[in-house]
Design a protein around this motif. Structure first.
Motif, PDB file in Angstrom:
ATOM      1  N   ARG A 187      -9.955  65.212  42.152  1.00 24.61           N
ATOM      2  CA  ARG A 187     -11.315  64.732  42.440  1.00 24.61           C
ATOM      3  C   ARG A 187     -11.470  63.408  41.691  1.00 24.61           C
ATOM      4  O   ARG A 187     -11.484  63.370  40.460  1.00 24.61           O
ATOM      5  N   LEU A 188     -11.533  62.354  42.479  1.00 23.57           N
ATOM      6  CA  LEU A 188     -11.463  61.003  41.935  1.00 23.57           C
ATOM      7  C   LEU A 188     -12.855  60.361  41.884  1.00 23.57           C
ATOM      8  O   LEU A 188     -13.601  60.405  42.855  1.00 23.57           O
ATOM      9  N   LEU A 189     -13.156  59.761  40.740  1.00 25.07           N
ATOM     10  CA  LEU A 189     -14.406  59.012  40.588  1.00 25.07           C
ATOM     11  C   LEU A 189     -14.045  57.545  40.365  1.00 25.07           C
ATOM     12  O   LEU A 189     -13.281  57.228  39.447  1.00 25.07           O
ATOM     13  N   VAL A 190     -14.536  56.662  41.228  1.00 24.99           N
ATOM     14  CA  VAL A 190     -14.241  55.226  41.110  1.00 24.99           C
ATOM     15  C   VAL A 190     -15.565  54.468  40.984  1.00 24.99           C
ATOM     16  O   VAL A 190     -16.526  54.792  41.687  1.00 24.99           O
ATOM     17  N   THR A 191     -15.609  53.477  40.100  1.00 23.90           N
ATOM     18  CA  THR A 191     -16.785  52.595  40.074  1.00 23.90           C
ATOM     19  C   THR A 191     -16.354  51.206  40.545  1.00 23.90           C
ATOM     20  O   THR A 191     -15.200  50.812  40.361  1.00 23.90           O
ATOM     21  N   ALA A 192     -17.294  50.499  41.174  1.00 24.74           N
ATOM     22  CA  ALA A 192     -16.952  49.195  41.755  1.00 24.74           C
ATOM     23  C   ALA A 192     -18.130  48.241  41.662  1.00 24.74           C
ATOM     24  O   ALA A 192     -19.280  48.667  41.556  1.00 24.74           O
ATOM     25  N   MET A 213     -11.861  45.417  44.621  1.00 26.89           N
ATOM     26  CA  MET A 213     -10.828  46.217  43.954  1.00 26.89           C
ATOM     27  C   MET A 213     -11.222  47.692  43.938  1.00 26.89           C
ATOM     28  O   MET A 213     -10.434  48.571  44.291  1.00 26.89           O
ATOM     29  N   GLY A 214     -12.471  47.958  43.549  1.00 31.93           N
ATOM     30  CA  GLY A 214     -12.937  49.349  43.484  1.00 31.93           C
ATOM     31  C   GLY A 214     -12.946  50.011  44.855  1.00 31.93           C
ATOM     32  O   GLY A 214     -12.570  51.170  44.997  1.00 31.93           O
ATOM     33  N   TYR A 215     -13.350  49.256  45.879  1.00 29.22           N
ATOM     34  CA  TYR A 215     -13.390  49.821  47.236  1.00 29.22           C
ATOM     35  C   TYR A 215     -11.968  50.140  47.709  1.00 29.22           C
ATOM     36  O   TYR A 215     -11.733  51.162  48.345  1.00 29.22           O
ATOM     37  N   MET A 270     -12.595  53.103  36.324  1.00 30.36           N
ATOM     38  CA  MET A 270     -13.765  52.229  36.234  1.00 30.36           C
ATOM     39  C   MET A 270     -13.358  50.792  36.520  1.00 30.36           C
ATOM     40  O   MET A 270     -12.814  50.097  35.666  1.00 30.36           O
ATOM     41  N   ALA A 271     -13.599  50.379  37.772  1.00 30.64           N
ATOM     42  CA  ALA A 271     -13.247  49.019  38.181  1.00 30.64           C
ATOM     43  C   ALA A 271     -14.490  48.139  38.283  1.00 30.64           C
ATOM     44  O   ALA A 271     -14.408  47.012  38.763  1.00 30.64           O
ATOM     45  N   SER A 272     -15.641  48.664  37.856  1.00 30.06           N
ATOM     46  CA  SER A 272     -16.875  47.878  37.977  1.00 30.06           C
ATOM     47  C   SER A 272     -17.002  46.900  36.808  1.00 30.06           C
ATOM     48  O   SER A 272     -16.464  47.127  35.728  1.00 30.06           O
ATOM     49  N   ALA A 273     -17.730  45.816  37.073  1.00 32.91           N
ATOM     50  CA  ALA A 273     -18.016  44.831  36.020  1.00 32.91           C
ATOM     51  C   ALA A 273     -19.431  45.112  35.534  1.00 32.91           C
ATOM     52  O   ALA A 273     -20.408  44.569  36.062  1.00 32.91           O
ATOM     53  N   VAL A 274     -19.527  46.017  34.567  1.00 33.26           N
ATOM     54  CA  VAL A 274     -20.836  46.477  34.085  1.00 33.26           C
ATOM     55  C   VAL A 274     -21.381  45.451  33.088  1.00 33.26           C
ATOM     56  O   VAL A 274     -20.653  45.003  32.200  1.00 33.26           O
ATOM     57  N   ALA A 275     -22.653  45.128  33.233  1.00 29.24           N
ATOM     58  CA  ALA A 275     -23.262  44.172  32.286  1.00 29.24           C
ATOM     59  C   ALA A 275     -23.260  44.778  30.888  1.00 29.24           C
ATOM     60  O   ALA A 275     -23.529  45.974  30.718  1.00 29.24           O
ATOM     61  N   ASP A 276     -22.953  43.962  29.896  1.00 32.19           N
ATOM     62  CA  ASP A 276     -22.995  44.431  28.502  1.00 32.19           C
ATOM     63  C   ASP A 276     -24.386  44.269  27.903  1.00 32.19           C
ATOM     64  O   ASP A 276     -24.702  44.895  26.897  1.00 32.19           O
ATOM     65  N   GLU A 377      -2.730  46.523  48.296  1.00 35.60           N
ATOM     66  CA  GLU A 377      -1.395  46.813  47.772  1.00 35.60           C
ATOM     67  C   GLU A 377      -1.476  47.196  46.291  1.00 35.60           C
ATOM     68  O   GLU A 377      -0.817  48.133  45.826  1.00 35.60           O
ATOM     69  N   LEU A 378      -2.316  46.458  45.566  1.00 36.70           N
ATOM     70  CA  LEU A 378      -2.471  46.724  44.137  1.00 36.70           C
ATOM     71  C   LEU A 378      -3.027  48.132  43.903  1.00 36.70           C
ATOM     72  O   LEU A 378      -2.560  48.851  42.999  1.00 36.70           O
ATOM     73  N   ALA A 379      -3.980  48.544  44.737  1.00 40.34           N
ATOM     74  CA  ALA A 379      -4.540  49.892  44.602  1.00 40.34           C
ATOM     75  C   ALA A 379      -3.408  50.926  44.742  1.00 40.34           C
ATOM     76  O   ALA A 379      -3.346  51.903  43.981  1.00 40.34           O
ATOM     77  N   GLY A 380      -2.500  50.682  45.678  1.00 38.09           N
ATOM     78  CA  GLY A 380      -1.355  51.580  45.873  1.00 38.09           C
ATOM     79  C   GLY A 380      -0.482  51.635  44.620  1.00 38.09           C
ATOM     80  O   GLY A 380      -0.070  52.714  44.170  1.00 38.09           O
TER      81      GLY A 380
END
Ligand code: CTP
Length: 394
Positions: A187-192, A213-215, A270-276, A377-380
């Protein structure tokens, strides 16, 4: 590229939607696939074989009895990695369900041992016919993979379910069946994407992240058989097929969404760019300009990944590190601080680009550089590394 040098037979049967398959052949050739088109006699009444011959770079096969020096249907089915029938008429689906092989396409499908994907297209009343429903159920049960039909305007002027799915959707179905299901029980959780931190009703602070990238990670995870939840900041990207997508806006909303899906996940990327930082005060009315300069007071947001790293029991945690200096040193520091299994080091050049070049650093500080490639390709490559790490962890 999952499809490079793979071989597909596209069986076209007699429906007006045959014209859409021309675009699919073009997309598949672009992906590096070898495409052999087989048409039924009825299909040639809708689009000429010459169109597909030019696009595929191979003669189109129509005649079961044409002299080829051997049994064409057996040679063909041995040659291909998979067969796609698009558009598939009610008639051809009925033949497949009854074991009828009376033309090159149906004999070839009967001799085939690889996966068969069926993309139906017909009038909605035909699609609702209990006989057609029964035939679809029967061959689905035998392992045929159906894609569509979708709801919409039909060529006959009616509207309803029966329309051939669009070429990108058929392309995704093809990638799906050719991808080994090595994340089947995960069960995969990805952020983008970026987050947006509001200043007033019309302004916000954000960054250049496109979310691509996240998508791509979410799509690849699903292709490999995982159940996928994608938590995404604002992007212009289309919701990936077969992925539970949760749309958020700010770092706080992303934090809340991640916290609610985290307990049931086995892998988190976590591939999202979250604001700091975010503005300490959000103005309820639009801020009016003044002559004097303006200072905004910012406060810290939660470091979501850091928090996950403190309560990660049994989960595989993957982060990204975006750096403009001392790339590998800073990345290693983030891996340790956030208690990760794997981190993907990249630079701002990757941010809103179609391609990326990165270095993967694992928990033992082994590094692996991946030269510039597409984000798909990178996701692979990232998931191949994740699967290896999972195996090592037993
Ligand atoms: N991240 C997070 N929550 C934040 C900031 C970042 O979960 N508030 C995650 C990102 O999704 C990424 C990783 O932490 O996977 C690293 O993000 P990055 O922006 O490279 O680094 P920061 O931790 O923000 O550190 P710095 O900005 O100081 O480089």
């Amino acid at each position: 590229m999952i499809l490079r040098d793979r071989r597909i037979i596209i069986g076209i049967t007699g429906g007006i939607a045959a014209y859409k398959v021309a675009e699919l052949v073009r997309l598949l050739k672009k992906e590096g696939m070898e495409v052999q088109v087989v048409m039924t006699e009825a299909a040639t009444r809708f689009v000429t074989p010459l169109t597909f011959e030019v696009l595929s770079g191979r003669p189109v096969l129509c005649d079961q009895f044409a002299a080829t020096g051997g049994p064409a249907h057996i040679e063909l089915s041995d040659w291909a990695d998979l067969v796609l029938i698009a558009p598939a008429t009610a008639n051809t689906i009925g033949k497949l369900a009854s074991g009828i092989a009376d033309n090159l396409l149906t004999t070839m499908v009967m001799a085939s041992r690889g996966p068969v994907v069926v993309a139906p297209a017909m009038n909605h009343r035909m699609y609702e016919n209990p006989m057609v429903r029964e035939n679809i159920k029967r061959i689905s049960g035998l392992g045929y993979v159906f894609v569509g039909p979708e709801e919409g305007e039909l060529a006959c002027g009616w509207s309803g379910r029966g329309r051939l799915v669009e070429p990108p959707c058929m392309l995704e179905a093809i990638k799906d069946v050719l991808t080994p299901k090595d994340l089947k029980d995960e069960r995969l959780l990805v952020t983008a994407g970026p987050t947006r931190e509001p200043i007033d009703p019309v302004r916000f602070i954000s960054n250049r992240s496109s979310g691509r990238m996240g998508y791509e990670l979410a799509k690849e995870g699903r292709r490999r058989g995982a159940e996928v939840v994608l938590i995404t900041g604002p992007t212009h990207l289309k919701q990936p097929y077969g992925v539970t997508t949760v749309r958020v806006w700010s770092a706080e909303e992303m934090h809340n969404a991640v916290t609610s899906y985290f307990p049931q996940s086995t892998i988190v990327v976590m591939a999202s760019a979250v604001a700091d930082y975010r503005p300490k005060t959000i103005h309820t009315e639009k801020m009016k300009k003044k002559d004097a300069s303006l200072t905004l007071e910012l406060e810290r947001t939660v470091d979501i990944l850091y928090e996950l790293g403190r309560s990660r029991a049994g989960k595989l945690l993957v982060g990204f590190a975006l750096e403009t200096e001392d790339l590998i040193e800073n990345t290693k520091k983030k891996l340790k601080e956030k208690n990760l299994d794997l981190i993907v080091a990249n630079t701002p050049a990757s941010m809103d680009s179609e391609v990326s070049s990165v270095t993967l650093v694992d928990r033992d500080l082994n590094t692996q550089t991946i030269e510039e490639c597409t984000k798909e390709e990178l996701a692979g490559r990232i998931f191949s590394r994740i699967v290896e790490l999972k195996k090592l962890a037993g």
